[in-house]
Design a protein around this motif. Structure first.
Motif, PDB file in Angstrom:
ATOM      1  N   MET A  88       0.844  -1.182   0.000  1.00 20.87           N
ATOM      2  CA  MET A  88       0.000   0.000   0.000  1.00 20.87           C
ATOM      3  C   MET A  88       0.892   1.249   0.000  1.00 20.87           C
ATOM      4  N   ILE A  89       0.409   2.272  -0.668  1.00 18.47           N
ATOM      5  CA  ILE A  89       1.148   3.531  -0.754  1.00 18.47           C
ATOM      6  C   ILE A  89       0.162   4.677  -0.500  1.00 18.47           C
ATOM      7  N   ARG A  90       0.619   5.666   0.274  1.00 21.41           N
ATOM      8  CA  ARG A  90      -0.225   6.827   0.554  1.00 21.41           C
ATOM      9  C   ARG A  90      -0.305   7.720  -0.677  1.00 21.41           C
ATOM     10  N   GLY A  91      -1.434   8.404  -0.817  1.00 24.24           N
ATOM     11  CA  GLY A  91      -1.626   9.310  -1.944  1.00 24.24           C
ATOM     12  C   GLY A  91      -0.558  10.388  -2.029  1.00 24.24           C
ATOM     13  N   GLY A  92      -0.053  10.832  -0.879  1.00 27.64           N
ATOM     14  CA  GLY A  92       0.992  11.855  -0.848  1.00 27.64           C
ATOM     15  C   GLY A  92       2.360  11.351  -1.258  1.00 27.64           C
ATOM     16  N   ASP A  93       2.538  10.026  -1.297  1.00 24.69           N
ATOM     17  CA  ASP A  93       3.837   9.440  -1.660  1.00 24.69           C
ATOM     18  C   ASP A  93       3.906   8.999  -3.117  1.00 24.69           C
ATOM     19  N   ILE A  94       2.820   9.160  -3.856  1.00 22.04           N
ATOM     20  CA  ILE A  94       2.798   8.753  -5.260  1.00 22.04           C
ATOM     21  C   ILE A  94       3.649   9.729  -6.071  1.00 22.04           C
ATOM     22  N   VAL A  95       4.514   9.185  -6.920  1.00 14.08           N
ATOM     23  CA  VAL A  95       5.362   9.998  -7.789  1.00 14.08           C
ATOM     24  C   VAL A  95       5.205   9.532  -9.231  1.00 14.08           C
ATOM     25  N   LYS A  96       5.639  10.351 -10.163  1.00 18.03           N
ATOM     26  CA  LYS A  96       5.628   9.971 -11.575  1.00 18.03           C
ATOM     27  C   LYS A  96       6.494   8.725 -11.726  1.00 18.03           C
ATOM     28  N   GLY A  97       5.965   7.704 -12.385  1.00 14.77           N
ATOM     29  CA  GLY A  97       6.695   6.454 -12.552  1.00 14.77           C
ATOM     30  C   GLY A  97       6.259   5.371 -11.572  1.00 14.77           C
ATOM     31  N   SER A  98       5.443   5.727 -10.567  1.00 12.23           N
ATOM     32  CA  SER A  98       4.926   4.720  -9.629  1.00 12.23           C
ATOM     33  C   SER A  98       3.964   3.793 -10.372  1.00 12.23           C
ATOM     34  N   CYS A  99       3.849   2.564  -9.879  1.00  8.67           N
ATOM     35  CA  CYS A  99       2.892   1.612 -10.444  1.00  8.67           C
ATOM     36  C   CYS A  99       1.813   1.336  -9.414  1.00  8.67           C
ATOM     37  N   LEU A 100       0.556   1.531  -9.803  1.00 11.26           N
ATOM     38  CA  LEU A 100      -0.572   1.298  -8.917  1.00 11.26           C
ATOM     39  C   LEU A 100      -1.483   0.235  -9.518  1.00 11.26           C
ATOM     40  N   LEU A 101      -2.105  -0.562  -8.644  1.00 10.77           N
ATOM     41  CA  LEU A 101      -3.081  -1.543  -9.099  1.00 10.77           C
ATOM     42  C   LEU A 101      -4.473  -0.932  -9.025  1.00 10.77           C
ATOM     43  N   GLN A 102      -5.156  -0.884 -10.145  1.00  7.11           N
ATOM     44  CA  GLN A 102      -6.522  -0.398 -10.213  1.00  7.11           C
ATOM     45  C   GLN A 102      -7.289  -1.363 -11.106  1.00  7.11           C
ATOM     46  N   LYS A 103      -8.464  -1.772 -10.674  1.00  7.73           N
ATOM     47  CA  LYS A 103      -9.297  -2.690 -11.455  1.00  7.73           C
ATOM     48  C   LYS A 103      -8.546  -3.985 -11.779  1.00  7.73           C
ATOM     49  N   GLY A 104      -7.640  -4.391 -10.876  1.00  6.95           N
ATOM     50  CA  GLY A 104      -6.913  -5.642 -11.055  1.00  6.95           C
ATOM     51  C   GLY A 104      -5.795  -5.612 -12.072  1.00  6.95           C
ATOM     52  N   GLN A 105      -5.454  -4.442 -12.577  1.00  7.02           N
ATOM     53  CA  GLN A 105      -4.353  -4.357 -13.532  1.00  7.02           C
ATOM     54  C   GLN A 105      -3.425  -3.202 -13.177  1.00  7.02           C
ATOM     55  N   PRO A 106      -2.161  -3.296 -13.599  1.00  8.71           N
ATOM     56  CA  PRO A 106      -1.190  -2.257 -13.241  1.00  8.71           C
ATOM     57  C   PRO A 106      -1.345  -1.004 -14.104  1.00  8.71           C
ATOM     58  N   PHE A 107      -1.218   0.136 -13.451  1.00 10.24           N
ATOM     59  CA  PHE A 107      -1.245   1.422 -14.134  1.00 10.24           C
ATOM     60  C   PHE A 107       0.039   2.164 -13.780  1.00 10.24           C
ATOM     61  N   LEU A 108       0.663   2.776 -14.759  1.00  7.74           N
ATOM     62  CA  LEU A 108       1.875   3.556 -14.562  1.00  7.74           C
ATOM     63  C   LEU A 108       1.480   5.022 -14.426  1.00  7.74           C
ATOM     64  N   VAL A 109       1.940   5.688 -13.360  1.00  6.38           N
ATOM     65  CA  VAL A 109       1.621   7.093 -13.130  1.00  6.38           C
ATOM     66  C   VAL A 109       2.446   7.932 -14.109  1.00  6.38           C
ATOM     67  N   VAL A 110       1.758   8.690 -14.971  1.00  9.29           N
ATOM     68  CA  VAL A 110       2.445   9.527 -15.951  1.00  9.29           C
ATOM     69  C   VAL A 110       2.429  11.006 -15.569  1.00  9.29           C
ATOM     70  N   GLU A 111       1.442  11.411 -14.747  1.00  9.29           N
ATOM     71  CA  GLU A 111       1.394  12.783 -14.243  1.00  9.29           C
ATOM     72  C   GLU A 111       0.864  12.771 -12.825  1.00  9.29           C
ATOM     73  N   ARG A 112       1.403  13.662 -12.007  1.00 11.02           N
ATOM     74  CA  ARG A 112       0.939  13.765 -10.624  1.00 11.02           C
ATOM     75  C   ARG A 112       1.023  15.220 -10.221  1.00 11.02           C
ATOM     76  N   GLU A 113      -0.061  15.715  -9.600  1.00 10.93           N
ATOM     77  CA  GLU A 113      -0.109  17.111  -9.185  1.00 10.93           C
ATOM     78  C   GLU A 113      -0.802  17.173  -7.826  1.00 10.93           C
ATOM     79  N   PHE A 114      -0.225  17.953  -6.913  1.00 10.87           N
ATOM     80  CA  PHE A 114      -0.840  18.118  -5.594  1.00 10.87           C
ATOM     81  C   PHE A 114      -1.671  19.387  -5.577  1.00 10.87           C
ATOM     82  N   HIS A 115      -2.779  19.323  -4.830  1.00 15.51           N
ATOM     83  CA  HIS A 115      -3.668  20.471  -4.712  1.00 15.51           C
ATOM     84  C   HIS A 115      -4.116  20.579  -3.259  1.00 15.51           C
ATOM     85  N   THR A 116      -4.015  21.765  -2.711  1.00 10.86           N
ATOM     86  CA  THR A 116      -4.477  22.005  -1.348  1.00 10.86           C
ATOM     87  C   THR A 116      -5.647  22.975  -1.399  1.00 10.86           C
ATOM     88  N   PRO A 117      -6.868  22.466  -1.168  1.00 13.22           N
ATOM     89  CA  PRO A 117      -8.025  23.361  -1.189  1.00 13.22           C
ATOM     90  C   PRO A 117      -8.031  24.253   0.053  1.00 13.22           C
TER      91      PRO A 117
END
Length: 187
Positions: free
Chosen positions: A1-30
């Motif tokens: 498991m990885i926290r949302g704040g620790d996700i970086v470009k190039g991270s691999c996440l499992l969604q819907k049972g398949q791997p996804f490569l993070v190509v863009e990541r942007e933080f937003h503070t409302p």
């Protein structure tokens, strides 16, 4: 498991049972509430794109991947061929899955490749790479105003806009994220 704040470009996440490569990541503070990460991911299996908004404290499932430092051997009609620098394992990567990496791969250079369940899912290209200018048109000094550029083609087929003084056979440093000329490299 990885926290949302620790996700970086190039991270691999499992969604819907398949791997996804993070190509863009942007933080937003409302103004109120917790910070969020807006993540754009590309499916490794079918190339589909998924965009998610993840609170920085929320955990998501990451894909367990292996990273190997490999030497790029050559490209044939269908595949890129790599050899692990440590264990000498061979990896074949279908060109059709990594077409955008082709202009940056130079025979004999080492790259980090990411493997998930025995399949190469990413080739990490260095941020800056030195290329040799293979084709360049000659311009006469004084042809244009200052700051003028011209297109050149490198030995890998990459087209880059460079200052007019760059000639065929010279080495140039290129930013691989923006395809921009950085500087001339003296051998």
């Amino acid at each position: 498991m990885i926290r949302g704040g620790d996700i970086v470009k190039g991270s691999c996440l499992l969604q819907k049972g398949q791997p996804f490569l993070v190509v863009e990541r942007e933080f937003h503070t409302p103004g109120k509430g917790t910070a969020i990460a807006r993540v754009k991911m590309k499916s490794i299996k079918d190339g589909s794109v998924l965009t998610m908004t993840i609170p920085t404290q929320q955990e998501v499932e990451d894909a367990t991947v292996d990273t190997h430092t490999c030497q790029f051997q050559y490209a044939d009609q269908d595949n890129f061929h790599f050899m692990d620098n440590e264990h000498f394992d061979q990896f074949e990567v279908p060109i059709s899955t990594m077409e955008d990496k082709k202009p940056y791969l130079k025979e004999g250079d080492s790259y980090e490749i990411t493997v998930w369940e025995g399949n190469v899912i990413d080739i990490k290209i260095p941020y800056k790479v030195v290329f040799t200018v293979a084709e360049s048109e000659n311009y006469v000094k004084g042809d244009t105003v200052s700051g003028a550029t011209k297109p050149v083609t490198t030995e890998t087929g990459l087209t880059v806009r460079v200052p007019l003084f760059i000639k065929q056979g010279e080495k140039i440093l290129v930013n691989t994220e923006t395809n921009e000329y950085v500087e001339r490299v003296n051998s």
